[in-house]
Design a protein around this motif. Structure first.
Motif, short mmCIF file in Angstrom:
data_model
loop_
_atom_site.label_atom_id
_atom_site.label_comp_id
_atom_site.label_asym_id
_atom_site.label_seq_id
_atom_site.Cartn_x
_atom_site.Cartn_y
_atom_site.Cartn_z
N ALA A 175 21.36 15.96 22.02
CA ALA A 175 21.53 15.59 20.61
C ALA A 175 22.74 16.30 20.00
O ALA A 175 23.50 15.71 19.21
CB ALA A 175 20.25 15.92 19.84
N ALA A 176 22.94 17.59 20.34
CA ALA A 176 24.10 18.32 19.81
C ALA A 176 25.40 17.71 20.30
O ALA A 176 26.37 17.56 19.55
CB ALA A 176 24.01 19.80 20.20
N VAL A 177 25.41 17.37 21.59
CA VAL A 177 26.63 16.74 22.14
C VAL A 177 26.89 15.42 21.45
O VAL A 177 28.04 15.09 21.07
CB VAL A 177 26.49 16.56 23.67
CG1 VAL A 177 27.63 15.69 24.21
CG2 VAL A 177 26.48 17.91 24.35
N LEU A 178 25.83 14.65 21.25
CA LEU A 178 26.00 13.38 20.55
C LEU A 178 26.49 13.59 19.12
O LEU A 178 27.35 12.85 18.62
CB LEU A 178 24.68 12.60 20.56
CG LEU A 178 24.21 12.07 21.94
CD1 LEU A 178 22.84 11.41 21.82
CD2 LEU A 178 25.24 11.10 22.51
N ALA A 179 25.94 14.63 18.43
CA ALA A 179 26.40 14.92 17.06
C ALA A 179 27.87 15.34 17.06
O ALA A 179 28.66 14.92 16.19
CB ALA A 179 25.54 16.02 16.46
#
Length: 819
Positions: A175-179
């Motif tokens: 999720a952090a990478v996607l954000a």
């Protein structure tokens, strides 16, 4: 995004990214916490069940011992208690095992086996219950299985917790990478929205730098870039307007320069090569063209330093040209020369000078006769006291009339630099008293009070007496005009260090600072009770000019409502030994008086009679030459305007005659300011008796014009032959002390000083040129102008090459440009 500013877009992107990361972090932490909590709950449940299973196993062992007790009351009681404890432990274990069906079955089976063993024991089948395959052995096996099950449950909880933690961490990372990818995408979109407008602005800026102001940019992108594009378009439009305006101004300036009546010459940065000229140069200076040099022959332009210092007049091909120069910039050596044709102005100046001279002659000759004969009458015997008073009044009134007539003529002379001064030691107090007495009736008409105070033992001032009277008269007239009825005017004279100071104070309306700044302007008149004051506005301007010409100073102190004070300072006279010696030299001399007006000649003779001078009178130039060649005279007074042979013709004949060439000649004429008389002794009309006697005595002592040369011995061969060829008497000295000594013994008109001599400044200070009555000159010469010592230029004297020194000397004696 195009509707948002760059700062707001970045702010929103960062806020969204922060919120997303915060939510992801919260979800991840919550999931980890939940997995941990589940692990702890399962671990606690299995641990408690294991403990309960152990308790149940212990209660079974106790009950087994109680079953083995012998019959009886004690045994029964022990069996009942043990059974009750086992049942309690069984219930606890069953409760804790409710969440795990396998454990629950194991607990139920263990409790059932224990109950079966209890029943067999009650029927006496304890041995059967305790057998290898009996219920008690089954209960023990089920207890072991229960413990094994709890251990398996704990191991399973640990594995599940580890898996859940890895899963949650992986999900948070994903999720952090996607954000982050989303944030990068947003920023990429923002940069993309900025790049196009920025590229367009850069391209437009390059076009603007190349001079293309026609194509505007299309405002796009974030708000700042759209505002920047709009500002760029506005700037481009303003630059285009300014460029058009500058182009129009350039065309107008070019047209103006093309049509100028003055010639303009612009040089390159070397200050010599001509870069551009206007058409007028082709008319006035046809030899100067672009690409040529301003100092090439036959260029009439003066030295650059001379032109930069101020306007210089040169003669070229029958024209009088005024030349000035100015640098185009402080850090540039490029120069613009301006050449103006002053021929017509010079002609008008000559016409004006001739008019002034003629008017002076026509107006002053009658006044000369009146003044002279009244002076003779005042000196005659037999006059009564009343008659002598009348004669004094006539004499003072005549002097006043002469002063009034001379006001306008003085303005013309000041403009033409032809003011005549006879500076000698005078009593300024007498001049102030005399003027105050003459102005008495005018002062009384306005019921004004004039107080005069002269300090006792006042030193003599080195000044022209008639000019001092004119200064005082103008100051008192000004105070009289600007003071109201009943006003008070004070005139005082006192010594102030090396000055004699005249102070004139009134209690009139005073002047503002602006009026004080303009008071010496010609034709300027202040306000008197709100109206323009009477008069021509020339008086104070003449005062300023006359004071400056006599090396004096004038100050004003005035405020509105407080009156005005004028202070005039004149230098004190060093002594009157020269005057006394000059007058003494005339006693018993024989003088030929030459004037076509018999009454003027008689006046001159009468003025010289007081010194026992023997005079002979002739009224024409031919007669004068005849008498000079026939008899010996110690000196000659000579008029200029005479019929037939004029005074200049007589002068040339006398100088050409070897026997007469040393005869002292004093010109007595209204043309005393003429350049042709430079180097000669001159007395102006109306004639001042003291001046006539002093100048005539100085001429007798000095003889004809003499030149002092102060230079190195090695310069004699280069300069002295040229001076001898001109027929000019001269003395050659080699040091400042020697120059000072000969100046005290003889009179010199011009000094030639070698700029290469040791300490030329000290030599210049030692000079005392007392011979000339109109002008004095000092000429510096050098064998190399470029090697002239430092500091010479601060003396205000131009250094000429030794080859030109004789020509400069002749020009000085004739009153030419170098004088």
């Amino acid at each position: 995004m195009q509707r948002l500013s760059i700062a707001r877009s970045l702010r929103l992107t960062l806020i969204a990214l922060t919120l997303a990361l915060a939510v992801l972090a919260a979800v991840g932490v919550a999931s980890l916490y939940r997995a941990r909590q589940n692990y702890e709950n399962r671990l606690a449940s299995s641990s408690a069940l294991a403990t309960a299973g152990a308790n149940l196993l212990a209660a079974g062992a106790v009950e087994e011992e109680a079953l083995r007790a012998p019959p009886g009351a004690a045994g029964d009681t022990a069996r009942r208690i043990a059974a009750a404890d086992y049942q309690f432990a069984g219930r606890q274990a069953a409760h804790l095992a409710a969440s795990d069906p396998v454990s629950a079955r194991l607990v139920a089976a263990q409790v059932g086996a224990e109950s079966q063993a209890r029943a067999l024991a009650a029927r006496g089948g304890l041995a059967t219950a305790a057998a290898a395959n009996g219920p008690l052995q089954s209960a023990h096996l089920l207890a072991t299985k229960l413990q094994t099950r709890q251990q398996a449950r704990q191991q399973s909880a640990r594995s599940a917790a580890r898996s859940a933690s890895r899963r949650d961490v992986l999900l948070v990372a994903i999720a952090a990478v996607l954000a982050l990818i989303g944030a990068i995408g947003v920023i990429t979109l923002l940069v993309g929205s900025m790049r196009g407008p920025l590229d367009a602005l850069v391209t437009a800026t390059r076009r603007l730098a190349a001079g293309d102001l026609g194509e505007p940019v299309v405002p796009a992108g974030p708000r700042e870039l759209r505002d920047l594009g709009a500002a760029f378009n506005a700037m481009s439009a303003d630059l285009a307007t300014a460029q058009h305006r500058l182009e129009d101004e350039r065309q107008r300036l070019a047209a103006t320069i093309e049509s100028l009546g003055d010639a303009l010459i612009v040089t390159e940065s070397d200050a010599r090569t001509i870069a551009a000229v206007n058409p007028r140069v082709g008319e006035l200076l046809p030899g100067l063209i672009p690409g040529g040099r301003v100092d090439a022959e036959p260029s009439p332009l003066p030295a650059l330093a001379t032109a930069l210092a101020g306007e210089t007049t040169v003669e070229h091909e029958g024209r009088t040209l005024a030349v000035t120069a100015a640098t185009l910039a402080e850090d540039s050596h490029a120069v613009v020369w301006t050449v103006r044709d002053m021929s017509e102005r010079a002609r008008l100046e000559r016409a004006k000078s001739e008019f002034v001279a003629t008017a002076s002659h026509e107006l002053r000759s009658p006044l000369t006769s009146i003044k002279g004969f009244v002076e003779l009458l005042a000196g005659s015997e037999g006059l009564s006291e009343r008659q002598r008073e009348f004669v004094d009044i006539i004499l003072r009134s005549t002097d006043r009339l002469v002063d009034l007539v001379n006001d306008l003529l003085d303005v013309a002379r000041i403009e033409a630099d032809r003011v005549e001064l006879n500076r000698r030691p005078i009593d300024v107090g007498d001049a102030v008293r005399e003027v105050a007495e003459l102005m008495g009736p005018r002062i009384a008409d306005k019921r004004q009070r004039l107080d005069v105070h002269v300090t006792p033992m006042l030193p003599a001032a080195l000044a022209d007496a008639s000019r001092v009277r004119q200064i005082v008269a103008n100051l008192l007239t000004n105070a009289h005009l600007y003071s109201g009825d009943g006003g008070a005017i004070d005139a005082s004279v006192h010594a102030n260090h090396s000055w004699v100071e005249i102070v004139v104070t009134d209690n009139g309306p005073g002047m503002s600072r602006e009026e004080v700044g303009r008071v010496f302007e010609r034709f300027y008149r202040g306000q008197d009770d709100g109206s323009r004051a009477p008069g021509t506005g020339l008086g104070l301007s003449i005062v300023k000019s006359l004071v400056d010409l006599q090396d004096g100073e004038v100050d004003i102190d005035s405020e509105p409502g407080r009156g005005t004070t004028f202070r005039v300072r004149l230098p004190c006279a060093a002594g009157d030994s020269d005057v006394t010696r000059s007058i003494a030299a005339m006693r018993g001399r024989r003088v030929l008086v030459v004037d076509d007006e018999r009454d003027i000649a008689d006046l001159i003779a009468g003025q010289l009679a007081a010194l026992d001078v023997r005079t002979e009178i002739v009224t024409g130039g031919e007669a004068a030459l005849a008498r000079l060649r026939a008899e010996h005279f110690d000196a000659v007074t000579l008029d200029i305007l005479m019929p037939g042979m004029d005074g200049f013709d007589v002068l040339r004949e006398v100088r050409a005659d070897p026997r007469l060439r040393h005869t002292p000649i004093v010109f007595v004429s209204v043309f005393s300011g003429r350049r042709e008389l430079a180097g000669e002794f001159v007395v102006g009309k109306p004639i001042d008796a003291d001046e006539l006697r002093e100048v005539l005595g100085a001429a007798v002592l000095a003889g004809r014009s003499r030149v002092l040369v102060v230079g190195r011995e090695e310069m004699r061969q280069a300069l002295e032959p040229a001076i001898r060829e001109l027929g000019i008497e001269h003395d050659w000295e080699t040091s400042g002390p020697a120059a000072a000594r000969v100046c005290s013994e003889r009179r010199f008109e011009v000094a030639l000083v070698d700029a290469g001599i040791r300490s030329p400044q000290a030599v210049l200070q030692a000079l005392d040129l007392r011979g000339r009555r109109v002008r004095q000159a000092v000429i510096l010469f050098s064998d190399s102008v470029a090697t002239a010592p430092e500091g010479i230029e601060r003396l205000g004297l131009e250094v000429v090459p030794v080859e030109q020194a004789a020509g400069a000397l002749l020009a000085a004696l004739r009153g030419g440009p170098n004088s």
